[in-house]
Design a protein around this motif. Structure first.
Motif, PDB file in Angstrom:
ATOM      1  N   ILE A   1      36.159  42.121 -30.119  1.00  0.00           N
ATOM      2  CA  ILE A   1      35.232  42.626 -29.076  1.00  0.00           C
ATOM      3  C   ILE A   1      33.978  41.628 -29.182  1.00  0.00           C
ATOM      4  O   ILE A   1      33.470  41.941 -28.045  1.00  0.00           O
ATOM      5  CB  ILE A   1      34.394  43.924 -30.091  1.00  0.00           C
ATOM      6  CG1 ILE A   1      33.779  44.933 -28.989  1.00  0.00           C
ATOM      7  CG2 ILE A   1      33.735  43.604 -31.420  1.00  0.00           C
ATOM      8  CD1 ILE A   1      34.533  45.476 -27.893  1.00  0.00           C
ATOM      9  N   LYS A   2      34.085  40.811 -29.857  1.00  0.00           N
ATOM     10  CA  LYS A   2      33.174  39.561 -29.605  1.00  0.00           C
ATOM     11  C   LYS A   2      33.515  38.494 -28.444  1.00  0.00           C
ATOM     12  O   LYS A   2      32.520  38.090 -28.134  1.00  0.00           O
ATOM     13  CB  LYS A   2      32.610  38.888 -30.953  1.00  0.00           C
ATOM     14  CG  LYS A   2      32.018  39.542 -32.153  1.00  0.00           C
ATOM     15  CD  LYS A   2      30.508  39.830 -31.701  1.00  0.00           C
ATOM     16  CE  LYS A   2      29.838  38.184 -31.379  1.00  0.00           C
ATOM     17  NZ  LYS A   2      28.520  38.621 -31.206  1.00  0.00           N
ATOM     18  N   LEU A   3      34.852  38.747 -28.380  1.00  0.00           N
ATOM     19  CA  LEU A   3      35.274  37.582 -27.427  1.00  0.00           C
ATOM     20  C   LEU A   3      35.280  38.184 -26.197  1.00  0.00           C
ATOM     21  O   LEU A   3      35.320  37.215 -25.221  1.00  0.00           O
ATOM     22  CB  LEU A   3      36.545  37.096 -28.084  1.00  0.00           C
ATOM     23  CG  LEU A   3      36.620  36.622 -29.502  1.00  0.00           C
ATOM     24  CD1 LEU A   3      37.994  36.280 -29.846  1.00  0.00           C
ATOM     25  CD2 LEU A   3      35.760  35.228 -29.301  1.00  0.00           C
ATOM     26  N   ILE A   4      35.648  39.550 -25.787  1.00  0.00           N
ATOM     27  CA  ILE A   4      36.101  39.656 -24.231  1.00  0.00           C
ATOM     28  C   ILE A   4      34.598  39.872 -23.450  1.00  0.00           C
ATOM     29  O   ILE A   4      33.106  39.964 -24.096  1.00  0.00           O
ATOM     30  CB  ILE A   4      36.660  41.196 -24.320  1.00  0.00           C
ATOM     31  CG1 ILE A   4      35.782  42.209 -25.009  1.00  0.00           C
ATOM     32  CG2 ILE A   4      38.006  41.234 -24.965  1.00  0.00           C
ATOM     33  CD1 ILE A   4      36.464  43.651 -24.899  1.00  0.00           C
ATOM     34  N   GLU A   5      34.812  39.980 -22.209  1.00  0.00           N
ATOM     35  CA  GLU A   5      33.743  39.926 -21.498  1.00  0.00           C
ATOM     36  C   GLU A   5      33.001  41.523 -21.316  1.00  0.00           C
ATOM     37  O   GLU A   5      33.925  42.466 -21.283  1.00  0.00           O
ATOM     38  CB  GLU A   5      34.298  39.776 -19.983  1.00  0.00           C
ATOM     39  CG  GLU A   5      33.128  39.836 -18.805  1.00  0.00           C
ATOM     40  CD  GLU A   5      32.044  38.657 -19.235  1.00  0.00           C
ATOM     41  OE1 GLU A   5      30.591  39.337 -19.170  1.00  0.00           O
ATOM     42  OE2 GLU A   5      32.404  37.568 -19.209  1.00  0.00           O
ATOM     43  N   LYS A   6      31.663  41.687 -21.473  1.00  0.00           N
ATOM     44  CA  LYS A   6      31.114  42.806 -21.481  1.00  0.00           C
ATOM     45  C   LYS A   6      30.527  43.454 -20.003  1.00  0.00           C
ATOM     46  O   LYS A   6      30.449  44.320 -20.001  1.00  0.00           O
ATOM     47  CB  LYS A   6      30.170  42.835 -22.445  1.00  0.00           C
ATOM     48  CG  LYS A   6      30.207  42.113 -23.757  1.00  0.00           C
ATOM     49  CD  LYS A   6      31.343  42.727 -24.557  1.00  0.00           C
ATOM     50  CE  LYS A   6      31.376  42.100 -25.976  1.00  0.00           C
ATOM     51  NZ  LYS A   6      31.691  40.811 -26.010  1.00  0.00           N
ATOM     52  N   GLU A   7      30.335  42.425 -19.277  1.00  0.00           N
ATOM     53  CA  GLU A   7      29.625  42.772 -18.192  1.00  0.00           C
ATOM     54  C   GLU A   7      30.805  42.949 -17.099  1.00  0.00           C
ATOM     55  O   GLU A   7      32.206  42.972 -17.288  1.00  0.00           O
ATOM     56  CB  GLU A   7      29.081  41.486 -17.292  1.00  0.00           C
ATOM     57  CG  GLU A   7      27.820  40.879 -18.272  1.00  0.00           C
ATOM     58  CD  GLU A   7      26.812  41.872 -18.438  1.00  0.00           C
ATOM     59  OE1 GLU A   7      26.340  42.565 -17.441  1.00  0.00           O
ATOM     60  OE2 GLU A   7      26.312  41.854 -19.542  1.00  0.00           O
ATOM     61  N   GLU A   8      30.383  44.084 -16.060  1.00  0.00           N
ATOM     62  CA  GLU A   8      31.275  44.659 -15.019  1.00  0.00           C
ATOM     63  C   GLU A   8      31.588  43.575 -14.081  1.00  0.00           C
ATOM     64  O   GLU A   8      30.596  42.928 -13.292  1.00  0.00           O
ATOM     65  CB  GLU A   8      30.517  45.920 -14.365  1.00  0.00           C
ATOM     66  CG  GLU A   8      31.531  46.722 -13.498  1.00  0.00           C
ATOM     67  CD  GLU A   8      30.700  47.787 -12.818  1.00  0.00           C
ATOM     68  OE1 GLU A   8      31.484  48.594 -12.420  1.00  0.00           O
ATOM     69  OE2 GLU A   8      29.661  48.003 -12.874  1.00  0.00           O
TER      70      GLU A   8
ATOM     71  N   ALA B   1      30.705  32.188 -28.770  1.00  0.00           N
ATOM     72  CA  ALA B   1      31.748  32.894 -29.755  1.00  0.00           C
ATOM     73  C   ALA B   1      33.337  32.529 -29.221  1.00  0.00           C
ATOM     74  O   ALA B   1      34.051  32.030 -30.229  1.00  0.00           O
ATOM     75  CB  ALA B   1      31.779  34.338 -30.008  1.00  0.00           C
ATOM     76  N   ARG B   2      33.420  32.235 -27.981  1.00  0.00           N
ATOM     77  CA  ARG B   2      34.830  31.924 -27.441  1.00  0.00           C
ATOM     78  C   ARG B   2      35.006  30.537 -27.966  1.00  0.00           C
ATOM     79  O   ARG B   2      35.910  30.060 -28.182  1.00  0.00           O
ATOM     80  CB  ARG B   2      34.718  32.077 -25.960  1.00  0.00           C
ATOM     81  CG  ARG B   2      34.945  33.552 -25.468  1.00  0.00           C
ATOM     82  CD  ARG B   2      34.720  33.603 -24.302  1.00  0.00           C
ATOM     83  NE  ARG B   2      34.563  35.061 -23.701  1.00  0.00           N
ATOM     84  CZ  ARG B   2      34.466  35.604 -22.628  1.00  0.00           C
ATOM     85  NH1 ARG B   2      34.053  34.730 -21.483  1.00  0.00           N
ATOM     86  NH2 ARG B   2      34.493  36.802 -22.132  1.00  0.00           N
ATOM     87  N   GLU B   3      33.715  29.518 -27.748  1.00  0.00           N
ATOM     88  CA  GLU B   3      33.982  28.052 -27.857  1.00  0.00           C
ATOM     89  C   GLU B   3      34.259  27.846 -29.410  1.00  0.00           C
ATOM     90  O   GLU B   3      35.041  26.955 -29.791  1.00  0.00           O
ATOM     91  CB  GLU B   3      32.523  27.589 -27.557  1.00  0.00           C
ATOM     92  CG  GLU B   3      32.257  27.522 -26.253  1.00  0.00           C
ATOM     93  CD  GLU B   3      30.917  27.011 -25.901  1.00  0.00           C
ATOM     94  OE1 GLU B   3      29.917  26.552 -26.848  1.00  0.00           O
ATOM     95  OE2 GLU B   3      30.398  26.938 -24.744  1.00  0.00           O
TER      96      GLU B   3
END
Length: 337
Positions: A257-264, A309-311
């Motif tokens: 949940i920390k890594l996926i895109e949150k914005e539409e 977080a992704r980096e």
């Protein structure tokens, strides 16, 4: 005999073309939302979509706007369109009563409302417990998210059971040869289970999982659901249909949940499924992490924004990152994405 098609789909812009195609082949469309007073006025063009959106809670505003425009066109063609979500309808009533000062104890005594209140109260309480644990130990956090998933599964099951009952009553009102499309979020698989148990000789039941259809159409087969959805589904069906241990699913869900895109995100010609592609990549990534890997990664990314977080995830687990990259690229190349 009547046909009821349940369309399981994420509520995202990239799935609207497939949803439109399915809806077009039906006489009636039943939306997964509680009745709104101005909804029919929007369909008739008496109220603008923009004005309507000012007064509703839209988690995905762009999706809701485009969906309403699509529904207006279908309504103009003569399709029947209605909103059926009895659980959420009751929850809105409960919120209104509580906001007006009616004591919680009094609300709980109302037979038609108490099951919904109890389900929401339990689930929200478990969610707050999870948030409170975010400052502490990872092992505790895993147990808290499992407790939330169990409560959420009970809530979803109640919601689906209530909706199935109301849908069956609604279907009876249609002509014997009507084709009815029922919108449902992709996690609401239990709705299909409940409808199948009540259909008898009233209707034929068809299920279209638009998420799986999109995944398979682009060369990916047997991809895991998101860890959080997998955990919830595990509890929805009594701990069956899942070979991955609960704690591992929970651990993966915390970092996922920390890594996926949150914005539409808006789909483009070059990238028709931006959310799906992003999520599939990180699902593949976390599928290579052990419990201890997740625990280690969480220590570094828990308070970081998504990009950072992704980096960190890429730097700490290059093999998992490369695996996800290769698997997704190979599948998408073969699937023509």
């Amino acid at each position: 005999m009547r046909l009821v098609t349940v369309g399981l789909t994420p509520h995202r812009l990239e799935f609207l073309p497939a949803t439109k195609e399915l809806m077009a082949d039906h006489d009636a469309i039943v939306l997964e939302e509680p009745p709104e007073p101005d909804f029919q006025a929007v369909l008739k063009g008496e109220i603008s979509v923009e004005k309507y959106l000012e007064n509703v809670e839209a988690g995905f505003p762009e999706y809701t706007k485009k969906s309403l425009e699509l529904l207006k066109a279908f309504y103009a063609e003569g399709k029947q369109i209605c909103q059926v979500e009895p659980y959420l309808e009751r929850w809105l009533i409960i919120r209104s009563m509580l906001d007006s000062g009616i004591p919680r104890e009094e609300v709980c005594t109302i037979q038609d409302l108490s099951p919904v209140y109890e389900a929401e109260h339990e689930t929200f309480g478990k969610l707050l417990d999870y948030y409170a644990a975010m400052q502490g130990d990872f092992d505790v956090l895993v147990q808290k998210i499992k407790a939330f998933a169990k409560a959420d599964a009970r809530r979803i099951s109640l919601r689906d059971k209530m909706r199935a009952k109301e849908l069956v009553s609604l279907v009876r009102k249609f002509s014997p040869h009507a084709k009815i499309y029922v919108e449902a979020g992709y996690i609401h698989i239990k709705l299909v289970y409940y409808l199948a148990g009540q259909k008898k000789n009233l209707f034929r039941l068809r299920v279209e999982n638009l998420l799986l259809r999109a995944v398979k159409a682009h060369g990916l087969h047997g991809v895991l659901p998101s860890p959080g959805d997998g955990l919830t589904s595990y509890y929805l069906f009594g701990g069956r249909h899942r070979k991955i241990p609960e704690d591992l699913l929970a651990a993966r869900s915390i970092v996922y949940i920390k890594l996926i895109e949150k914005e539409e995100l808006k789909p483009t010609e070059e990238e028709p499924f931006p959310h799906l592609r992003n999520e599939l990549f990180w699902r593949l990534f976390v599928s290579k992490l052990s419990y201890e890997d997740c625990k280690s990664l969480d220590k570094f990314i828990r308070i970081l924004p998504t990009k950072k977080a992704r980096e960190v995830a890429k730097r700490l687990f290059p093999e998992a990152y490369q695996y996800a990259k290769v698997q997704l690229s190979t599948a998408l190349a073969s699937g023509g994405w």
